[in-house]
Motif scaffolding. Structure first.
Motif, PDB file in Angstrom:
ATOM      1  N   ILE A  79      30.834  47.542  33.413  1.00 23.84           N
ATOM      2  CA  ILE A  79      31.633  46.655  33.716  1.00 23.84           C
ATOM      3  C   ILE A  79      32.184  46.957  35.156  1.00 23.84           C
ATOM      4  N   GLU A  80      32.130  45.800  36.113  1.00 23.62           N
ATOM      5  CA  GLU A  80      32.923  45.927  37.365  1.00 23.62           C
ATOM      6  C   GLU A  80      33.610  44.790  37.627  1.00 23.62           C
ATOM      7  N   ILE A  81      35.010  44.994  38.111  1.00 20.30           N
ATOM      8  CA  ILE A  81      35.858  43.648  38.280  1.00 20.30           C
ATOM      9  C   ILE A  81      36.215  43.893  39.760  1.00 20.30           C
ATOM     10  N   ILE A  82      35.975  42.760  40.609  1.00 16.87           N
ATOM     11  CA  ILE A  82      36.165  42.789  42.021  1.00 16.87           C
ATOM     12  C   ILE A  82      37.492  41.723  41.957  1.00 16.87           C
ATOM     13  N   ASP A  83      38.714  42.355  42.107  1.00 13.28           N
ATOM     14  CA  ASP A  83      39.937  41.466  41.941  1.00 13.28           C
ATOM     15  C   ASP A  83      40.937  41.824  43.214  1.00 13.28           C
ATOM     16  N   ASN A  84      40.403  42.606  44.165  1.00 12.98           N
ATOM     17  CA  ASN A  84      41.254  42.980  45.444  1.00 12.98           C
ATOM     18  C   ASN A  84      42.746  43.438  44.920  1.00 12.98           C
ATOM     19  N   GLY A  85      42.713  44.493  44.271  1.00  7.60           N
ATOM     20  CA  GLY A  85      43.627  45.025  43.974  1.00  7.60           C
ATOM     21  C   GLY A  85      44.573  44.478  42.815  1.00  7.60           C
ATOM     22  N   ARG A  86      43.718  43.935  41.941  1.00 12.64           N
ATOM     23  CA  ARG A  86      44.631  43.264  40.695  1.00 12.64           C
ATOM     24  C   ARG A  86      44.922  41.877  41.248  1.00 12.64           C
ATOM     25  N   ASP A  87      44.422  41.173  42.043  1.00 12.92           N
ATOM     26  CA  ASP A  87      45.033  39.969  42.454  1.00 12.92           C
ATOM     27  C   ASP A  87      44.154  38.901  42.189  1.00 12.92           C
ATOM     28  N   TRP A  88      43.876  38.231  41.047  1.00 14.12           N
ATOM     29  CA  TRP A  88      43.011  37.168  40.802  1.00 14.12           C
ATOM     30  C   TRP A  88      43.164  35.860  41.443  1.00 14.12           C
ATOM     31  N   ILE A  89      44.203  35.566  41.965  1.00 11.60           N
ATOM     32  CA  ILE A  89      44.677  34.161  42.327  1.00 11.60           C
ATOM     33  C   ILE A  89      44.252  34.234  43.855  1.00 11.60           C
ATOM     34  N   ASN A  90      44.339  35.305  44.669  1.00 11.70           N
ATOM     35  CA  ASN A  90      44.248  35.244  46.213  1.00 11.70           C
ATOM     36  C   ASN A  90      43.010  35.993  46.705  1.00 11.70           C
ATOM     37  N   THR A  91      42.105  36.378  45.828  1.00 17.85           N
ATOM     38  CA  THR A  91      40.891  37.078  46.238  1.00 17.85           C
ATOM     39  C   THR A  91      39.912  36.201  46.401  1.00 17.85           C
ATOM     40  N   ASN A  92      39.072  36.383  47.723  1.00 13.70           N
ATOM     41  CA  ASN A  92      37.913  35.671  47.881  1.00 13.70           C
ATOM     42  C   ASN A  92      37.115  35.873  47.085  1.00 13.70           C
ATOM     43  N   TYR A  93      35.989  35.254  46.247  1.00  9.37           N
ATOM     44  CA  TYR A  93      35.000  35.552  45.647  1.00  9.37           C
ATOM     45  C   TYR A  93      35.287  36.403  44.596  1.00  9.37           C
ATOM     46  N   MET A  94      36.245  36.442  43.861  1.00 10.14           N
ATOM     47  CA  MET A  94      36.630  36.979  42.705  1.00 10.14           C
ATOM     48  C   MET A  94      35.563  37.073  41.693  1.00 10.14           C
ATOM     49  N   ARG A  95      35.465  38.118  41.171  1.00 13.55           N
ATOM     50  CA  ARG A  95      34.041  38.191  40.267  1.00 13.55           C
ATOM     51  C   ARG A  95      34.243  39.431  39.271  1.00 13.55           C
ATOM     52  N   PHE A  96      33.681  39.356  38.198  1.00 16.73           N
ATOM     53  CA  PHE A  96      33.653  40.518  37.168  1.00 16.73           C
ATOM     54  C   PHE A  96      32.077  40.352  36.816  1.00 16.73           C
TER      55      PHE A  96
END
Length: 203
Positions: A79-96
């Motif tokens: 599993i890989e979670i791309i959340d820019n340092g645990r920021d789900w709200i302000n991350t562009n193209y937030m994905r898992f």
């Protein structure tokens, strides 16, 4: 201050529960405005407003992350979670994303196309975001019907909730229902892949 804050939060949640898809009728707007104008509540409401992103991010970390990890563990996925340092709200193209070690070129991804957890797409995504030399994968995955394709996605579709900043969606996260929907979508995508592979091999 703390009792006022607790009472304000309770009133705030009660008021927001009357909001459907961020649309408020006149009475609800008036009630919310009246609540905000009470001098004893202003500081607490400003605190809620200024920390709402942090509260949501904490919710996602403590409630939703373990659910995703459980899906990965049960399905034996990486599993890989791309959340820019645990920021789900302000991350562009937030994905898992979920993938097997033997999947060298692609992964099953869930990606928000807009900030604030909006416009979710799911499907097969190239691991490096581009097709590169993975022409065989491209040829196979783009033959799956019922979806769309782009530079980084040989196949994607809109299937789950599109706007996660809603009372309904957060209730589904808390109950585990949304995690079950994600698990079912992964299984559906894998079955689609198996089906197209069988057709590809039988040629």
């Amino acid at each position: 201050y703390k009792p006022i804050l607790r009472e304000t939060i309770a009133q705030y949640i009660y008021t927001l529960k009357k909001i459907t898809n961020l649309q408020m009728d006149t009475n609800t707007k008036q009630e919310l405005t009246k609540l905000c104008l009470q001098s004893e509540n202003i500081d607490a409401l400003l605190w809620i407003r200024n920390n709402s992103d942090n509260i949501i991010n904490e919710f996602m970390q403590k409630i939703f992350h373990p659910q995703l990890n459980k899906i990965a563990e049960e399905g034996k996925y990486e599993i890989e979670i791309i959340d820019n340092g645990r920021d789900w709200i302000n991350t562009n193209y937030m994905r898992f994303s979920f993938y097997k070690k033997e999947w060298t070129d692609f992964e099953i991804s869930f990606e928000f196309q807009s900030r604030n957890l909006r416009k979710l797409v799911c499907g097969f995504r190239y691991k490096n975001g581009r097709r590169g030399n993975a022409k065989n994968v491209y040829d196979i995955l783009t033959n799956i019907g019922g979806g769309k394709k782009s530079v980084g996605w040989p196949f994607y579709r809109y299937r789950l909730d599109q706007n996660w900043l809603s009372e309904n969606c957060f209730a589904k996260i808390k109950s585990g229902k949304l995690a079950e929907e994600i698990k079912c979508e992964i299984e559906s995508l894998i079955n689609l892949l198996k089906s197209i592979l069988r057709k590809h091999i039988s040629r």
